[in-house]
Design a protein around this motif. Structure first.
Motif, PDB file in Angstrom:
ATOM      1  N   ARG B   9       0.839  -1.211   0.000  1.00  0.00           N
ATOM      2  CA  ARG B   9       0.000   0.000   0.000  1.00  0.00           C
ATOM      3  C   ARG B   9       0.867   1.251   0.000  1.00  0.00           C
ATOM      4  NH1 ARG B   9      -4.162   2.185  -0.552  1.00  0.00           N
ATOM      5  NH2 ARG B   9      -5.139   2.546   1.485  1.00  0.00           N
ATOM      6  N   LEU B  91      -2.283   2.760  -9.466  1.00  0.00           N
ATOM      7  CA  LEU B  91      -3.589   2.103  -9.369  1.00  0.00           C
ATOM      8  C   LEU B  91      -3.671   0.970 -10.367  1.00  0.00           C
ATOM      9  CD1 LEU B  91      -5.685   5.379  -9.272  1.00  0.00           C
ATOM     10  CD2 LEU B  91      -5.551   3.747  -7.388  1.00  0.00           C
ATOM     11  N   LEU B 102     -14.607  -0.234 -14.956  1.00  0.00           N
ATOM     12  CA  LEU B 102     -13.338  -0.630 -14.372  1.00  0.00           C
ATOM     13  C   LEU B 102     -13.480  -0.768 -12.864  1.00  0.00           C
ATOM     14  CD1 LEU B 102     -12.222   0.082 -17.161  1.00  0.00           C
ATOM     15  CD2 LEU B 102     -10.300   1.200 -16.028  1.00  0.00           C
ATOM     16  N   PHE B 104     -11.231  -0.793  -9.500  1.00  0.00           N
ATOM     17  CA  PHE B 104      -9.910  -0.367  -9.067  1.00  0.00           C
ATOM     18  C   PHE B 104      -9.537  -0.989  -7.731  1.00  0.00           C
ATOM     19  CE2 PHE B 104      -8.373   2.992 -11.866  1.00  0.00           C
ATOM     20  CZ  PHE B 104      -9.499   3.249 -12.624  1.00  0.00           C
ATOM     21  N   GLY B 105      -8.225  -1.202  -7.562  1.00  0.00           N
ATOM     22  CA  GLY B 105      -7.694  -1.520  -6.260  1.00  0.00           C
ATOM     23  C   GLY B 105      -7.492  -0.250  -5.455  1.00  0.00           C
ATOM     24  N   GLU B 106      -6.989  -0.412  -4.221  1.00  0.00           N
ATOM     25  CA  GLU B 106      -6.805   0.730  -3.333  1.00  0.00           C
ATOM     26  C   GLU B 106      -5.577   1.554  -3.704  1.00  0.00           C
ATOM     27  OE1 GLU B 106     -10.145   0.439  -1.645  1.00  0.00           O
ATOM     28  OE2 GLU B 106      -8.781   1.682  -0.490  1.00  0.00           O
TER      29      GLU B 106
END
Lengths: 114, 113
Positions: B9, B91, B102, B104-106
């Motif tokens: 992250r 991202l 779409l 999205f991840g974090e």
């Protein structure tokens, strides 16, 4: 350069008011999408409007598309403090391909005060 | 349904060092994207994969960035060597089913010192 540009860059309103954000783009599109991003988080899809559609609703969201003016608007009705976020429009360009590739604008930062 | 997973992250490195980001898309999604989002700007597409093939990498700085999706599932984005201007959120997104949406991840936040 960015394909889509949102206006205004920042918007500050009170809870219960409506928020309107606009997006202008440059070239023909397959569809236009709106995404939301909370601070420090990923983007979340809100709504997609196709090039042959003029208006679409989803809950408190209303999106319009005017392909002759190459513009779209996102209306959030009866806004809440939890709506505070950045809102991005994204265009899927019409290139004769079925593979979507989104181009994002710089976003509108919406702040809703309780 | 599990979402798009990204790691790490957060990453802080010095310029000229290398870094790698990993992404696991939603199961069954054939298309995977890497976007770069610099503070205050919208996401900028770096590379798009369809299964394990590259569809578009025209905006990927290939002298320092590389990406792969060897088995058509998860993907790795590498930067080597990093520059100060690479500080951004990376991202990963995936799509499937023909909806055009779409997921999205974090994101992975990179700071280059």
């Amino acid at each position: 350069s960015q394909q889509g540009e949102e206006d205004p860059q920042a918007l500050s309103i009170q809870e219960g008011e409506n928020a309107t954000m606009n997006c202008s783009y440059k070239t023909s599109i397959n569809n236009l999408q709106w995404y939301r991003q909370n601070s420090g988080r990923g983007l979340v899809h809100l709504i997609l409007i196709r090039s042959n559609e003029r208006e679409k609703h989803s809950g408190r969201l209303r999106v319009t598309l005017d392909t002759s003016k190459k513009s779209s608007s996102l209306l959030i009705t009866a806004s809440r403090a939890a709506d505070t976020a950045s809102y991005f429009c994204a265009t899927d360009l019409d290139r004769g391909s079925t593979l979507g590739r989104l181009y994002f604008g710089r976003g509108t930062q919406l702040t809703v005060w309780p | 349904e599990a979402g798009v997973a990204q790691s790490p992250r957060y990453k802080i490195i010095e310029k000229r060092q290398s870094v790698a980001f990993w992404c696991n898309p939603i199961s069954g999604h054939a298309t995977l994207y890497w976007y770069q989002q610099i503070l205050g700007q919208g996401p900028k597409l770096l590379i798009q994969f369809q299964n394990n093939g590259v569809v578009d990498d025209s905006q990927l700085p290939k002298d320092r960035f590389s990406a792969e999706r060897l088995k058509g599932v998860d993907s790795t984005l590498k930067i080597q060597p990093a520059k100060l201007e690479d500080s951004a959120v990376y991202l990963c997104a995936s799509s499937g089913g023909g909806t055009g949406e779409l997921f999205f991840g974090e994101g992975s936040r990179l700071t280059v010192l």
